[in-house]
Write an enzyme that holds these catalytic residues in place. Structure first.
Site, PDB file in Angstrom:
ATOM      1  N   ARG A  51     -11.746  -9.129   3.294  1.00  0.00           N
ATOM      2  CA  ARG A  51     -12.358  -7.862   3.691  1.00  0.00           C
ATOM      3  C   ARG A  51     -13.857  -8.065   3.883  1.00  0.00           C
ATOM      4  O   ARG A  51     -14.400  -9.104   3.530  1.00  0.00           O
ATOM      5  CB  ARG A  51     -12.086  -6.774   2.639  1.00  0.00           C
ATOM      6  CG  ARG A  51     -12.272  -7.284   1.238  1.00  0.00           C
ATOM      7  CD  ARG A  51     -12.993  -6.394   0.283  1.00  0.00           C
ATOM      8  NE  ARG A  51     -14.243  -5.869   0.726  1.00  0.00           N
ATOM      9  CZ  ARG A  51     -15.412  -6.489   0.590  1.00  0.00           C
ATOM     10  NH1 ARG A  51     -15.496  -7.702   0.065  1.00  0.00           N
ATOM     11  NH2 ARG A  51     -16.513  -5.907   1.002  1.00  0.00           N
ATOM     12  N   GLY A  52     -14.499  -7.035   4.434  1.00  0.00           N
ATOM     13  CA  GLY A  52     -15.912  -7.121   4.768  1.00  0.00           C
ATOM     14  C   GLY A  52     -16.066  -7.479   6.232  1.00  0.00           C
ATOM     15  O   GLY A  52     -15.422  -8.416   6.723  1.00  0.00           O
ATOM     16  N   ALA A  53     -16.917  -6.737   6.944  1.00  0.00           N
ATOM     17  CA  ALA A  53     -16.972  -6.871   8.400  1.00  0.00           C
ATOM     18  C   ALA A  53     -17.224  -8.308   8.880  1.00  0.00           C
ATOM     19  O   ALA A  53     -16.447  -8.835   9.687  1.00  0.00           O
ATOM     20  CB  ALA A  53     -18.025  -5.916   8.968  1.00  0.00           C
ATOM     21  N   ARG A  94      -6.939  -3.943  11.272  1.00  0.00           N
ATOM     22  CA  ARG A  94      -7.984  -3.007  10.821  1.00  0.00           C
ATOM     23  C   ARG A  94      -8.682  -2.446  12.059  1.00  0.00           C
ATOM     24  O   ARG A  94      -9.283  -3.206  12.816  1.00  0.00           O
ATOM     25  CB  ARG A  94      -9.038  -3.700   9.926  1.00  0.00           C
ATOM     26  CG  ARG A  94      -8.529  -4.454   8.719  1.00  0.00           C
ATOM     27  CD  ARG A  94      -8.108  -3.595   7.539  1.00  0.00           C
ATOM     28  NE  ARG A  94      -9.066  -2.610   7.092  1.00  0.00           N
ATOM     29  CZ  ARG A  94     -10.030  -2.808   6.183  1.00  0.00           C
ATOM     30  NH1 ARG A  94     -10.214  -4.014   5.680  1.00  0.00           N
ATOM     31  NH2 ARG A  94     -10.816  -1.816   5.803  1.00  0.00           N
ATOM     32  N   GLN A 199     -14.497  -1.702  -4.952  1.00  0.00           N
ATOM     33  CA  GLN A 199     -15.095  -2.962  -4.484  1.00  0.00           C
ATOM     34  C   GLN A 199     -16.463  -3.205  -5.112  1.00  0.00           C
ATOM     35  O   GLN A 199     -16.853  -4.352  -5.334  1.00  0.00           O
ATOM     36  CB  GLN A 199     -15.221  -2.958  -2.956  1.00  0.00           C
ATOM     37  CG  GLN A 199     -13.899  -3.017  -2.221  1.00  0.00           C
ATOM     38  CD  GLN A 199     -13.415  -1.637  -1.797  1.00  0.00           C
ATOM     39  OE1 GLN A 199     -13.649  -0.644  -2.494  1.00  0.00           O
ATOM     40  NE2 GLN A 199     -12.752  -1.566  -0.659  1.00  0.00           N
ATOM     41  N   ASP A 240     -19.791  -1.649   8.815  1.00  0.00           N
ATOM     42  CA  ASP A 240     -18.602  -2.169   9.483  1.00  0.00           C
ATOM     43  C   ASP A 240     -18.655  -1.964  10.991  1.00  0.00           C
ATOM     44  O   ASP A 240     -18.020  -2.697  11.740  1.00  0.00           O
ATOM     45  CB  ASP A 240     -17.347  -1.506   8.902  1.00  0.00           C
ATOM     46  CG  ASP A 240     -17.077  -1.981   7.500  1.00  0.00           C
ATOM     47  OD1 ASP A 240     -16.285  -2.919   7.339  1.00  0.00           O
ATOM     48  OD2 ASP A 240     -17.669  -1.448   6.552  1.00  0.00           O
ATOM     49  N   ASN A 249     -19.641   2.761   7.448  1.00  0.00           N
ATOM     50  CA  ASN A 249     -19.549   1.874   6.288  1.00  0.00           C
ATOM     51  C   ASN A 249     -18.539   2.489   5.333  1.00  0.00           C
ATOM     52  O   ASN A 249     -17.945   3.548   5.605  1.00  0.00           O
ATOM     53  CB  ASN A 249     -20.930   1.716   5.635  1.00  0.00           C
ATOM     54  CG  ASN A 249     -20.955   0.589   4.610  1.00  0.00           C
ATOM     55  OD1 ASN A 249     -20.498  -0.521   4.868  1.00  0.00           O
ATOM     56  ND2 ASN A 249     -21.477   0.865   3.425  1.00  0.00           N
ATOM     57  N   LYS A 250     -18.330   1.842   4.212  1.00  0.00           N
ATOM     58  CA  LYS A 250     -17.333   2.300   3.241  1.00  0.00           C
ATOM     59  C   LYS A 250     -17.526   3.779   2.908  1.00  0.00           C
ATOM     60  O   LYS A 250     -18.650   4.249   2.764  1.00  0.00           O
ATOM     61  CB  LYS A 250     -17.428   1.457   1.977  1.00  0.00           C
ATOM     62  CG  LYS A 250     -16.411   1.803   0.903  1.00  0.00           C
ATOM     63  CD  LYS A 250     -14.980   1.721   1.409  1.00  0.00           C
ATOM     64  CE  LYS A 250     -14.594   0.342   1.893  1.00  0.00           C
ATOM     65  NZ  LYS A 250     -13.226   0.288   2.450  1.00  0.00           N
TER      66      LYS A 250
END
Length: 354
Positions: A51-53, A94, A199, A240, A249-250
């Site tokens: 995970r993570g852009a 995603r 996270q 992201d 973003n999150k």
């Protein structure tokens, strides 16, 4: 003692396989898993094992290269069909993080411009390695750029995980924090837990403790009172996708941005140029909605009634007028003011370059 850099994704084309840190198990268990098929890699992305852009960009790139290496085709046209199909499978994992699509398309382009299966395999491997190498250089450059906004003594709030685990190495938001710490600045960090999958609690605090950086864990709802008590000097988060009028973003990022604005606290985004999707606007972005049980349960513990309806978007959009600056490898930008500069930079930049 200085720790070895975290590298959450390693590509071994000679096997071929992709090694990755299974992030759903942290911080309890540090486990390196292997993906030897595109479907295994897609599963890791869907469950947030990867995970993570920026890391998704690296994973997408390596996934297309892996597809090229394992494809069993009699003709070049059959080979191209199989690789294209696998690329589409990865693309569907995603929908929001734009780096995933960049990584896939960069390596797919290297495949499609080849003239034979063997040439395509070599080009795909080289392109995937270029994406990983470029992300590593980019994150270190973002860290250096961000030094200018960090006071010599700073209390920094961050949300979710934009660290080495979310990139090829070093990190974006945490890359700025790491660079400031390495430069001798007196840094302390408040890490929001980041509901519903924690996270921030599981990954960000683990990374910072590992590097000996002062970190305090808080629940997401504690950020505003810390700001009111003047215990936060600035906020730095990752992204992201950055469109012309908003930063995705999150989920929870928008709330922190509103609170920071209300308390006159600088709010920064740290992200590579590849995260910009400047031709689109907020209303054009599909925000991923995840399994309701991520909210109703956590690691087998029930946190809500089984039948209660749940809304569980993975991301939110923060209007650009709430953002003090966007820290990139090329400098600090502001939207919409610098959108033409960003477009020009992107026209002159290749995914495998810094």
């Amino acid at each position: 003692m200085k720790m070895e850099p975290l590298r959450p994704i390693l590509f071994h084309p000679h096997i071929p396989e992709i090694e990755y840190i299974e992030q759903t198990l942290l911080p309890d268990i540090y486990e390196v898993r292997k993906a030897q098929t595109v479907e295994e890699l897609a599963g890791a992305i869907r469950r947030l094992g990867i995970r993570g852009a920026p890391a998704l960009g690296c994973a997408g790139a390596c996934g297309v290269a892996l597809s090229a290496l394992v494809a069993k085709a009699g003709t070049f046209l059959e080979f191209l069909f199989l690789v294209r199909s696998d690329a589409e499978r990865l693309r569907e994992t995603r929908p929001t993080a734009v780096n995933l699509f960049y990584g896939i398309d960069f390596v797919l382009s290297a495949v499609l411009t080849s003239s034979s299966i063997e040439e395509a395999k070599c080009n795909a491997v080289d392109a995937a390695k270029a994406v990983i190498d470029a992300d590593t250089r980019t994150c270190h450059a973002i860290g250096k750029t961000g030094l200018s906004v960090i006071p010599d003594t700073a209390r920094i709030l961050t949300h979710c995980n934009a660290g080495a685990l979310a990139c090829a190495e070093w990190g974006t938001a945490l890359g700025v924090i790491r660079s400031a710490h390495e430069a001798g600045k007196n840094i302390s960090v408040y890490a929001c837990e980041t509901r519903p999958l924690l996270q921030g609690a599981r990954l960000t605090t683990w990374e910072l403790l590992r590097d000996g950086i002062d970190v305090t864990l808080i629940t997401d709802s504690m950020a505003a009172v810390l700001m009111r008590k003047r215990k936060i000097d600035l906020v730095i988060v990752g992204a992201d996708r950055i469109v012309s009028d908003a930063v995705f973003n999150k989920i929870g990022t928008y709330m922190h941005a509103v609170c920071a604005k209300a308390h006159n606290i600088p709010f920064f985004i740290a992200a590579p140029l590849s995260t910009f999707d400047e031709e689109n606007s907020e209303d054009k972005v599909i925000v991923e909605e995840r399994n309701p049980d991520e909210v109703r349960k956590f690691r087998g513990c029930v946190t809500g009634p089984e039948l209660v309806p749940v809304w569980n978007p993975a991301f939110d959009g923060t209007p650009v007028d709430l953002v003090t600056g966007i820290i990139t490898e090329y400098g600090i930008f502001s939207l919409p003011r610098d959108i033409e500069t960003i477009k020009q930079l992107k026209r002159g930049k290749d995914m495998g370059e810094t």
